[in-house]
Motif scaffolding. Structure first.
Motif, PDB file in Angstrom:
ATOM      1  N   SER A  96       0.816  -1.214   0.000  1.00  0.00           N
ATOM      2  CA  SER A  96       0.000   0.000   0.000  1.00  0.00           C
ATOM      3  C   SER A  96       0.848   1.261   0.000  1.00  0.00           C
ATOM      4  CB  SER A  96      -0.931   0.010   1.210  1.00  0.00           C
ATOM      5  OG  SER A  96      -0.176  -0.018   2.418  1.00  0.00           O
ATOM      6  N   ALA A  97       2.171   1.105   0.267  1.00  0.00           N
ATOM      7  CA  ALA A  97       3.051   2.274   0.344  1.00  0.00           C
ATOM      8  C   ALA A  97       3.929   2.431  -0.887  1.00  0.00           C
ATOM      9  CB  ALA A  97       3.930   2.175   1.593  1.00  0.00           C
ATOM     10  N   LEU A  98       3.721   1.591  -1.909  1.00  0.00           N
ATOM     11  CA  LEU A  98       4.525   1.726  -3.127  1.00  0.00           C
ATOM     12  C   LEU A  98       4.345   3.116  -3.724  1.00  0.00           C
ATOM     13  CD1 LEU A  98       3.956  -1.733  -4.877  1.00  0.00           C
ATOM     14  CD2 LEU A  98       6.040  -0.904  -3.771  1.00  0.00           C
ATOM     15  N   GLY A  99       5.460   3.777  -3.983  1.00  0.00           N
ATOM     16  CA  GLY A  99       5.410   5.134  -4.514  1.00  0.00           C
ATOM     17  C   GLY A  99       5.116   6.179  -3.462  1.00  0.00           C
ATOM     18  N   LYS A 100       4.911   5.760  -2.235  1.00  0.00           N
ATOM     19  CA  LYS A 100       4.601   6.695  -1.133  1.00  0.00           C
ATOM     20  C   LYS A 100       5.525   6.408   0.045  1.00  0.00           C
ATOM     21  CE  LYS A 100       0.341   5.285  -1.262  1.00  0.00           C
ATOM     22  NZ  LYS A 100      -1.107   5.103  -0.975  1.00  0.00           N
ATOM     23  N   GLY A 101       6.805   6.195  -0.265  1.00  0.00           N
ATOM     24  CA  GLY A 101       7.782   5.894   0.773  1.00  0.00           C
ATOM     25  C   GLY A 101       8.456   4.555   0.588  1.00  0.00           C
ATOM     26  N   VAL A 102       7.960   3.732  -0.337  1.00  0.00           N
ATOM     27  CA  VAL A 102       8.546   2.420  -0.609  1.00  0.00           C
ATOM     28  C   VAL A 102       8.767   2.246  -2.106  1.00  0.00           C
ATOM     29  CG1 VAL A 102       8.206  -0.078  -0.527  1.00  0.00           C
ATOM     30  CG2 VAL A 102       7.534   1.322   1.430  1.00  0.00           C
ATOM     31  N   THR A 103       9.972   1.822  -2.484  1.00  0.00           N
ATOM     32  CA  THR A 103      10.299   1.486  -3.866  1.00  0.00           C
ATOM     33  C   THR A 103      10.830   0.059  -3.905  1.00  0.00           C
ATOM     34  OG1 THR A 103      10.871   3.791  -4.380  1.00  0.00           O
ATOM     35  CG2 THR A 103      11.679   2.086  -5.886  1.00  0.00           C
ATOM     36  N   VAL A 104      10.282  -0.771  -4.796  1.00  0.00           N
ATOM     37  CA  VAL A 104      10.733  -2.154  -4.961  1.00  0.00           C
ATOM     38  C   VAL A 104      11.348  -2.289  -6.349  1.00  0.00           C
ATOM     39  CG1 VAL A 104      10.052  -4.582  -5.054  1.00  0.00           C
ATOM     40  CG2 VAL A 104       8.966  -3.046  -3.394  1.00  0.00           C
ATOM     41  N   ARG A 105      12.599  -2.741  -6.383  1.00  0.00           N
ATOM     42  CA  ARG A 105      13.299  -2.914  -7.653  1.00  0.00           C
ATOM     43  C   ARG A 105      13.738  -4.372  -7.792  1.00  0.00           C
ATOM     44  NH1 ARG A 105      17.355   2.270  -6.913  1.00  0.00           N
ATOM     45  NH2 ARG A 105      15.813   3.933  -7.240  1.00  0.00           N
ATOM     46  N   PRO A 106      13.347  -5.050  -8.876  1.00  0.00           N
ATOM     47  CA  PRO A 106      13.725  -6.455  -9.038  1.00  0.00           C
ATOM     48  C   PRO A 106      15.209  -6.615  -9.333  1.00  0.00           C
ATOM     49  CG  PRO A 106      12.589  -5.654 -10.987  1.00  0.00           C
ATOM     50  CD  PRO A 106      12.475  -4.564  -9.961  1.00  0.00           C
ATOM     51  N   LEU A 107      15.774  -7.717  -8.859  1.00  0.00           N
ATOM     52  CA  LEU A 107      17.152  -8.100  -9.151  1.00  0.00           C
ATOM     53  C   LEU A 107      17.101  -9.348 -10.034  1.00  0.00           C
ATOM     54  CD1 LEU A 107      18.638  -7.721  -5.562  1.00  0.00           C
ATOM     55  CD2 LEU A 107      18.927  -6.136  -7.470  1.00  0.00           C
ATOM     56  N   ILE A 108      17.673  -9.272 -11.222  1.00  0.00           N
ATOM     57  CA  ILE A 108      17.628 -10.391 -12.161  1.00  0.00           C
ATOM     58  C   ILE A 108      18.818 -11.306 -11.899  1.00  0.00           C
ATOM     59  CG2 ILE A 108      17.601 -11.068 -14.586  1.00  0.00           C
ATOM     60  CD1 ILE A 108      16.393  -8.336 -15.213  1.00  0.00           C
ATOM     61  N   LYS A 109      18.540 -12.576 -11.651  1.00  0.00           N
ATOM     62  CA  LYS A 109      19.576 -13.547 -11.334  1.00  0.00           C
ATOM     63  C   LYS A 109      20.155 -14.153 -12.612  1.00  0.00           C
ATOM     64  CE  LYS A 109      16.849 -16.095  -8.878  1.00  0.00           C
ATOM     65  NZ  LYS A 109      16.387 -17.199  -8.010  1.00  0.00           N
ATOM     66  N   ILE A 110      21.198 -14.952 -12.457  1.00  0.00           N
ATOM     67  CA  ILE A 110      21.821 -15.625 -13.591  1.00  0.00           C
ATOM     68  C   ILE A 110      20.843 -16.563 -14.283  1.00  0.00           C
ATOM     69  CG2 ILE A 110      22.723 -17.555 -12.226  1.00  0.00           C
ATOM     70  CD1 ILE A 110      25.223 -17.484 -13.967  1.00  0.00           C
ATOM     71  N   THR A 111      19.822 -17.028 -13.540  1.00  0.00           N
ATOM     72  CA  THR A 111      18.815 -17.922 -14.113  1.00  0.00           C
ATOM     73  C   THR A 111      17.825 -17.189 -15.009  1.00  0.00           C
ATOM     74  OG1 THR A 111      17.315 -17.591 -12.239  1.00  0.00           O
ATOM     75  CG2 THR A 111      18.928 -19.384 -12.065  1.00  0.00           C
ATOM     76  N   GLY A 112      17.818 -15.858 -14.954  1.00  0.00           N
ATOM     77  CA  GLY A 112      16.830 -15.063 -15.675  1.00  0.00           C
ATOM     78  C   GLY A 112      15.606 -14.763 -14.842  1.00  0.00           C
ATOM     79  N   GLU A 113      15.566 -15.296 -13.618  1.00  0.00           N
ATOM     80  CA  GLU A 113      14.412 -15.080 -12.741  1.00  0.00           C
ATOM     81  C   GLU A 113      14.582 -13.791 -11.944  1.00  0.00           C
ATOM     82  OE1 GLU A 113      13.282 -19.651 -11.605  1.00  0.00           O
ATOM     83  OE2 GLU A 113      15.128 -18.802 -10.804  1.00  0.00           O
ATOM     84  N   THR A 114      13.452 -13.300 -11.421  1.00  0.00           N
ATOM     85  CA  THR A 114      13.484 -12.040 -10.673  1.00  0.00           C
ATOM     86  C   THR A 114      12.823 -12.194  -9.300  1.00  0.00           C
ATOM     87  OG1 THR A 114      11.420 -11.363 -11.750  1.00  0.00           O
ATOM     88  CG2 THR A 114      13.476 -10.618 -12.743  1.00  0.00           C
ATOM     89  N   GLY A 115      13.085 -13.294  -8.638  1.00  0.00           N
ATOM     90  CA  GLY A 115      12.461 -13.503  -7.329  1.00  0.00           C
ATOM     91  C   GLY A 115      13.002 -12.582  -6.252  1.00  0.00           C
ATOM     92  N   PHE A 116      14.277 -12.163  -6.384  1.00  0.00           N
ATOM     93  CA  PHE A 116      14.888 -11.253  -5.413  1.00  0.00           C
ATOM     94  C   PHE A 116      14.578  -9.807  -5.774  1.00  0.00           C
ATOM     95  CE2 PHE A 116      18.431 -14.568  -4.815  1.00  0.00           C
ATOM     96  CZ  PHE A 116      17.741 -15.165  -3.761  1.00  0.00           C
ATOM     97  N   ASN A 117      14.677  -8.948  -4.777  1.00  0.00           N
ATOM     98  CA  ASN A 117      14.428  -7.521  -4.983  1.00  0.00           C
ATOM     99  C   ASN A 117      15.274  -6.709  -4.016  1.00  0.00           C
ATOM    100  OD1 ASN A 117      11.599  -7.589  -6.630  1.00  0.00           O
ATOM    101  ND2 ASN A 117      11.578  -9.126  -5.020  1.00  0.00           N
ATOM    102  N   GLU A 118      15.413  -5.429  -4.333  1.00  0.00           N
ATOM    103  CA  GLU A 118      15.886  -4.480  -3.340  1.00  0.00           C
ATOM    104  C   GLU A 118      14.715  -3.560  -3.007  1.00  0.00           C
ATOM    105  OE1 GLU A 118      19.070  -2.061  -4.750  1.00  0.00           O
ATOM    106  OE2 GLU A 118      18.166  -1.686  -6.709  1.00  0.00           O
ATOM    107  N   VAL A 119      14.634  -3.158  -1.748  1.00  0.00           N
ATOM    108  CA  VAL A 119      13.527  -2.326  -1.274  1.00  0.00           C
ATOM    109  C   VAL A 119      14.118  -1.086  -0.625  1.00  0.00           C
ATOM    110  CG1 VAL A 119      11.487  -2.192   0.200  1.00  0.00           C
ATOM    111  CG2 VAL A 119      12.102  -4.364  -0.889  1.00  0.00           C
TER     112      VAL A 119
END
Length: 411
Positions: free
Chosen positions: A201-224
């Motif tokens: 509920s706080a995305l863009g209002k104090g929280v930013t989530v950026r995906p991290l792409i792994k060697i597998t091509g998947e994006t399960g990890f993120n930085e917040v």
């Protein structure tokens, strides 16, 4: 009848029948989407929604959250989650997607949150309607967790949070985060506090989530990233400055201290979830051409596969010790051992799978000729995350040596 069944209490025996009957009639079957190997690799909304529907159905049937009190959305049973897990594993069901919520957030909330917060958050967590993530690691604080610098400044009954978390699995779908942060910069351990934070509920209002792409091509990890996010003090768990103690509850369960999440069981079809198990390894060997026969004809290879079966069985038997107080000589031993051994077992099994597949192991997911749909190289690459998460294998060995066995600290 298995040994586990023979030791069931009357309540557990009755519940086992219920689980078995319900799973027979309500197994989710062939998924409508290709599933990832585990919850932390969920990338698309169709994957998430299909798995959430499965968790909600299992929860409504009483197979998830069995041992939590009814007041917080649980089944009010005694030591029955283990039974449900065993039956789901036997039925080879898909994994539950809210793995961080079930395995880490739920026990932490239950032991440390105020009753109103438990009653509000736990039902939707157990049902999978609210996905959770974990805000522990930071760019400068991974192995040394107590050095986290994400800071919360108090302003009356509110807290303003600023900082940066990384390797945050499922943050791209999470409604809530369990968050270890600093509330006092003058003390390392006593300056930490523990919060639950609504991030969706706080995305863009104090929280930013950026995906991290792994060697597998998947994006399960993120930085917040937190930038002046305001939260109410009611979202703090336990006392101010007790964050390290609360985090130990989380880590205890993350490392295998509770019967809270159904184990991954491998897959029946190309679209179901896959894990590097000895059973799947045996199937690969039986299907891989080698000379005039298959790889399974090689006696040395058969011996190595049998060794993986033995390791899996040993892990299961070792977990049974956790239910026998007389066999627990140290509160941390079994949890640390389990996390260390299961992560390295998965990596070794995946590595052996690549050896069995031979040159075909270089074929990946998009190649129609890839053995098991390319799942073995994917499992091998993902296995390194397992030996890092919740403390690397090196850290687990240090803790076992120093705190469990009483050996001298390494320099």
């Amino acid at each position: 009848m298995s040994e586990s069944e023979r030791k069931d209490s009357p309540e557990q025996a009755e519940f086992r029948v219920h689980c078995r009957d319900w799973l027979r009639e309500n197994h989710p079957g062939e998924p409508s989407v290709r599933l990832p190997q585990s919850a932390i690799e969920i990338m698309t909304e169709p994957q998430l929604h299909w798995l959430q529907a499965w968790q909600k159905a299992a929860y409504d049937a009483g197979l998830v959250g069995c041992d939590y009190p009814e007041a917080v959305g649980g089944g009010g049973r005694t030591d029955c989650q283990r039974v449900a897990n065993e039956e789901m594993q036997a039925a080879r069901t898909p994994f539950l997607p809210n793995v961080i919520g079930l395995g880490m957030a739920a026990p932490t909330l239950f032991y440390h949150a105020q009753e109103p917060l438990k009653e509000r958050l736990l039902p939707r967590l157990l049902s999978g309607e609210d996905i959770w993530c974990q805000g522990f690691s930071e760019p400068g604080a991974g192995s040394d967790l107590a050095s986290v610098q994400t800071f919360a400044e108090r302003r009356g009954d509110r807290w303003v949070i600023n900082g940066h978390k990384v390797w945050t699995s499922l943050a791209h779908f999470a409604e809530w985060m369990i968050l270890l942060l600093r509330t006092d910069k003058s003390h390392k351990y006593d300056g930490l506090s523990y919060f639950v934070v609504p991030i969706r509920s706080a995305l863009g209002k104090g929280v930013t989530v950026r995906p991290l792409i792994k060697i597998t091509g998947e994006t399960g990890f993120n930085e917040v990233i937190f930038e002046d996010l305001e939260v109410d003090d009611s979202y703090r768990l336990d006392e101010l400055g007790k964050g390290w103690q609360v985090a130990m509850t989380t880590l205890l369960h993350e490392r295998g201290g509770g019967e809270l999440v159904t184990p991954r069981s491998g897959g029946l079809t190309a679209k179901t979830s896959f894990s590097p198990t000895a059973r799947n390894l045996r199937t690969l060997a039986q299907e891989t051409p080698r000379g005039d026969g298959t790889a399974a004809d090689d006696p040395l290879l058969r011996d190595r596969i049998v060794h993986q079966f033995i390791r899996e069985e040993a892990l299961q038997q070792n977990q049974r010790r956790s239910r026998v107080p007389a066999l627990q000589d140290h509160p941390m031993r079994l949890q640390l051992q389990y996390k260390l051994l299961i992560s390295e077992l998965a990596q070794d099994t995946a590595r052996l799978g690549l050896e069995v597949a031979g040159p075909a192991s270089t074929l990946y997911l998009a190649d129609e000729h890839a053995p098991a749909g390319g799942q073995w190289p994917l499992a091998y690459m993902n296995s390194y995350g397992m030996t890092i998460a919740a403390g690397t294998s090196e850290i687990q060995r240090n803790i076992l040596g120093e705190r469990v066995l009483g050996l001298a600290k390494s320099k």
